[in-house]
Write an enzyme that holds these catalytic residues in place. Structure first.
Site, short mmCIF file in Angstrom:
data_model
loop_
_atom_site.label_atom_id
_atom_site.label_comp_id
_atom_site.label_asym_id
_atom_site.label_seq_id
_atom_site.Cartn_x
_atom_site.Cartn_y
_atom_site.Cartn_z
N LYS A 623 14.44 1.00 62.10
CA LYS A 623 13.45 0.38 62.98
C LYS A 623 12.04 0.86 62.61
O LYS A 623 11.14 0.05 62.35
CB LYS A 623 13.75 0.73 64.45
N GLU A 694 3.57 3.86 51.57
CA GLU A 694 2.58 3.10 50.81
C GLU A 694 3.14 1.96 49.98
O GLU A 694 2.42 1.02 49.64
CB GLU A 694 1.84 4.08 49.87
#
Lengths: 727, 161
Positions: A623, A694
């Site tokens: 999640k 990232e």
């Protein structure tokens, strides 16, 4: 049941949805004062006069600090490749210590007042006179002055394999293209803020930082007190994205103001002050040249970049980092050049290098596919590689790009597309789809951790890491629960405080894996301790063992926070890091599938569909990990379609220092983003974790540009892709 | 000057100068720091509070002008949206969250009252379905730099049902 892999709710969900979570500007002290910065309005020169009388006369003003009356500050330590803790001073300027001005926006005064309103009013009344010296501030105009980037052992360098220029000339099919990307700013919603309080020569600082330990060490050095006298707390950080990892003037000046006034000081930067004193992403000029045979096999891959740095600092940008590992080209040339400008130094911003580098290389691959009349996924698969293309010796610890492309193409119905540009319409909208690869190197950093098991069954994990939205505490609680075989709810995690064992800085997508390594090791030691206790006391549950042994708790400690312990940690880390980097390429990767709709009349572009598939190694919490992927994509969409910090090329002044004029994606810009993971542990990373912060920002710019080209037939090589470029 | 504000159901007296914003009054004078400052110029929505049930940017409101109004900040909110945000992961860092929640409460009321948005197809068709596009349009004054927009829309949709 294991908790790793479960989509658990965040442990801090309650405090974040009720307003109870306290950020850096929300800690109170009796007698608290408020500070505001005054900025220089020239890019280089000297202050000849500062008029502060009017400001001082505003009711409630406590002090106006300038270079004429500020207390002494030690100069910023010189960056050393082997001492990360002092490496990341935002600038090398010693604030308020001389009349020199080094950039447009440099703080030249700090106003301290009883209320923030009084401080703001007074700050607006400070007037400065200057003599101006010549400065160089125009990035594009300085292109011809670019010089090769010096090498740093900790950062990816350029690379050379064969003779890429000659191979390009000889290639049956070739492209030689120029791409540009503008400066960008992080714009974390939380303004940079510092609450500083001196108690004698002991300093307590609440700061919005993603690098508690660096801040602590840095502040100790600048203010000449022992490191152990400084405590830095950052229990919650309201977004950072790289913009809160270096130490910028606001933090230093808040601490200085507290010392000068002998009062606790809170300094919250205005949004404009964030732009003027906290660096953003460097602009870039990039060349990507590709040579291939008619079957699409790359014979030459050239990727060079020009980014900016300056006399007062600015880290290098590893623009070609992804390009060096993505394709099995026979000849490769990757080079980084720099221009030196008299501007606020740039800094890390989410996926530094990769975010803008992948825009260029993954756009160019798409252009080559068009040139060859080949599906862009097929072109990539023909150049997929099992070993690192540079040198051909290093292996990938994990490389699943084929699976990622197959999975993503299926989820997105990629093969339904008509490859012809401008071939699909939906009413007034031109519809196009594009694809691009995401790639981001993985890293771990040294950490110290303690894990304590109490007789009541509770487990306490302590580590000075950071929570900026990644769900860091939740993930570490899951890891701990599984490592010890205890319920998730039994684990409590303390973080965000330099009084805790040394945590890693929260950057380079390294925090989760780094802390996990320490947590797992501590839990193993704890289990050994429990085992030997059980042998003496006769076994049973953990609680029974502790009760029979009559101890309130047992604790395992990984690493040491003493000075020697820290040096030992670094000494262990660096050789391993460098050796590892010679043997393996470790990286998270992914593929973006994008659909855009472009208004045929106005050029308005809407992203209408998105699928991202990622290999981030083991997924601790699907999640929160999916949220991170989506967040990275949303930031990438800003980079692709809207974000641009406008620097006046004559004066070096940032012209749009606000959220009204610098556009970040809003609700209306973001369609449902489909995210999936391979969830395949990396064999060479702690717990198989590759890092999630990232990777999903990389490749987004190219996916959008490629989709826009497919929709319109127009190739935009200069970000952002605004509608004027499509008319 | 001495003023009295009604906040989360109770009267609060404070001494502020006329230029103090409602946002600074809440955060700096009353210690109600759940309401956030992200831009101080009405561009980000982090400071959204409810004034008599309508959403406003507290940074663009002067405290003195809000005497006699019923102000609700996140500290006074007890709404199913809060749990829904947690379930759908409608936030990351949590800084924009109080503003998103207050804004969503105000937005749901606006929609219920039949207020149209730029995404509303027919202005006459009030009380239409609050679909994704409507929610996204109506929530676009609240920035989330972490990019939790998908989760926020899911949370609002869950509660609006």
């Amino acid at each position: 049941m294991t908790t790793i892999g479960q989509p658990l709710d965040r442990v801090d969900g309650g405090v974040k949805t009720t307003g109870a979570a306290k950020f850096a500007a929300e800690h109170f002290y009796p007698g608290l004062t408020h500070a505001v910065l005054v900025h220089a309005t020239i890019s280089r020169g000297r202050i000849t006069a500062l008029h502060t009388d009017e400001a001082s006369a505003v009711p409630g003003v406590v002090a106006v600090l300038t270079h004429l009356n500020a207390p002494p500050l030690k100069p910023a330590p010189k960056p050393g490749a082997f001492n990360l803790t002092v490496m990341f001073s935002g600038t090398s300027v010693n604030y308020l210590q001389s009349d020199e001005v080094h950039w447009e926006g440099q703080p030249i005064a700090v106003v301290v007042a009883e209320t923030s309103a009084a401080a703001r009013e007074a700050a607006a009344l400070v007037r400065a006179e200057y003599t101006v010296t010549k400065s160089v501030v125009d990035f594009e105009g300085s292109e011809q002055d670019a010089r090769p980037q010096p090498n740093n052992p900790l950062l990816p360098r350029g690379a050379k394999k064969g003779d890429a220029e000659a191979a390009l000339k000889a290639a049956p099919v070739s492209l030689d293209l120029r791409y540009t990307t503008p400066p960008q700013n992080h714009n974390a919603l939380e303004l940079h803020a510092t609450t500083a309080n001196w108690d004698g020569d002991r300093l307590t600082v609440y700061d919005a930082t993603q690098a508690i330990d660096w801040f602590r060490t840095h502040l100790a050095l600048r203010f000449g007190v022992p490191r152990t006298n400084v405590r830095v707390l950052a229990p919650f950080v309201g977004g950072a994205f790289g913009g809160k990892s270096a130490i910028w003037p606001g933090t230093i000046l808040a601490v200085m103001a507290a010392r000068a006034t002998d009062r606790p000081v809170r300094l919250v930067l205005s949004r404009e002050s964030v732009y003027r004193t906290v660096g953003g992403r460097t602009p870039s000029i990039q060349r990507v040249a590709l040579g291939a045979d008619r079957d699409g096999r790359l014979t030459s891959l050239i990727h060079t970049s020009i980014t900016r740095t300056g006399p007062i600092g600015g880290p290098f940008e590893q623009v070609t980092a992804a390009s060096q590992h993505l394709y099995a080209a026979e000849n490769i040339l990757a080079r980084h050049d720099l221009v030196s400008l008299d501007l606020l130094p740039n800094t890390f911003m989410r996926a530094p290098g990769e975010a803008i580098g992948t825009f260029a290389v993954e756009s160019a691959i798409d252009e080559l596919a068009c040139e060859l009349g080949m599906d862009p996924i097929e072109l990539r698969m023909r150049n997929e590689t099992a070993v690192d293309p540079i040198g051909g010796r290093k292996k990938f610890s994990h490389r699943r790009l084929r699976e990622l492309y197959a999975l993503g193409a299926e989820r997105f119905d990629w093969h339904e597309r008509n490859p012809e540009p401008r071939s699909t319409r939906d009413g007034r909208w031109l519809v196009g789809t594009g694809v691009a690869t995401a790639f981001h190197r993985a890293l771990t950093l040294p950490v110290n951790v303690t894990v304590r098991l109490s007789a009541d069954g509770g487990v306490l994990v302590r580590c000075g890491f950071h929570e900026m939205g990644m769900g860091a505490a939740t993930a570490q609680a899951q890891i701990t629960a599984d490592a010890l075989g205890v319920p998730f709810d039994a684990v409590r995690v303390e973080y965000g405080d330099s009084a805790l064992p040394l945590g890693p800085f929260a950057g380079a997508s390294a925090q989760t894996a780094s802390v996990a390594a320490g947590v797992v090791q501590a839990c193993e030691e704890l289990k050994q301790t429990l085992k030997s206790m059980a042998r003496k006391t006769g076994g049973g549950t953990n609680e029974e063992i502790l009760r029979r042994a009559k101890v309130p708790h047992v604790e395992a400690v990984v690493g040491s926070d003493t000075r020697l312990g820290r040096i030992a940690g670094r000494a262990r880390f660096l050789p391993n890091f460098l050796l590892d980097a010679q043997r393996w390429v470790k990286a998270a990767s992914g593929v973006h599938f994008c659909e855009v709709k472009v208004d045929a009349e106005t050029g308005e572009t809407r992203v209408s569909r998105w699928a991202g598939v990622f290999d981030i190694g083991r997924v601790i919490n699907p999640k929160t990990a999916a949220s991170q992927m989506r967040g990275g994509i949303v930031m990438g969409l800003g980079l692709a379609m809207a974000e641009e910090t406008l620097v006046d090329p004559r004066t070096g002044r940032i012209m749009n220092p606000s959220l009204a004029e610098y556009h970040v994606p809003v609700h209306a810009d973001i369609p449902p983003i489909d995210v999936s993971f391979l969830d395949d542990p990396d064999p060479k990373m702690p717990l198989g974790i590759l890092g999630a912060g990232e990777v999903s920002t990389a490749g987004v710019g190219a996916a959008v540009a490629n989709a826009v080209h497919h929709a319109t037939g127009k190739r935009v090589r200069d970000l952002p892709i605004t509608l004027d470029k499509l008319l | 000057m001495e003023i009295e504000l009604r906040i989360n159901g109770s009267a609060r007296r404070l001494d502020v100068s006329p230029q103090v914003s409602l946002l600074d009054a809440l955060r700096e004078y009353l210690g109600l720091t759940g309401t956030k400052k992200g831009c101080d110029q009405g561009a980000c929505g982090a400071c959204t509070v409810l004034a008599d049930g309508r959403r406003i940017n507290a940074c663009l409101a002067l405290a003195v002008q809000y005497q006699g109004r019923e102000i609700t900040t996140i500290e006074g909110v007890d709404h199913p949206l809060q749990e829904a945000f947690v379930r759908t992961d409608g936030f990351q860092c949590g800084y924009c969250t109080p503003g998103q929640i207050c804004s969503a409460i105000g937005m749901l009321a606006e929609h219920k009252d039949g207020a149209p948005s730029a995404a509303t197809e027919h202005l006459a068709a009030t009380g239409g379905e609050l679909d994704d596009e409507e929610i996204r349009e109506r929530m676009s004054g609240n920035l989330c730099r972490c990019g939790a927009y998908n989760g926020i829309v899911s949370a609002i949709k869950e509660v609006a049902k």
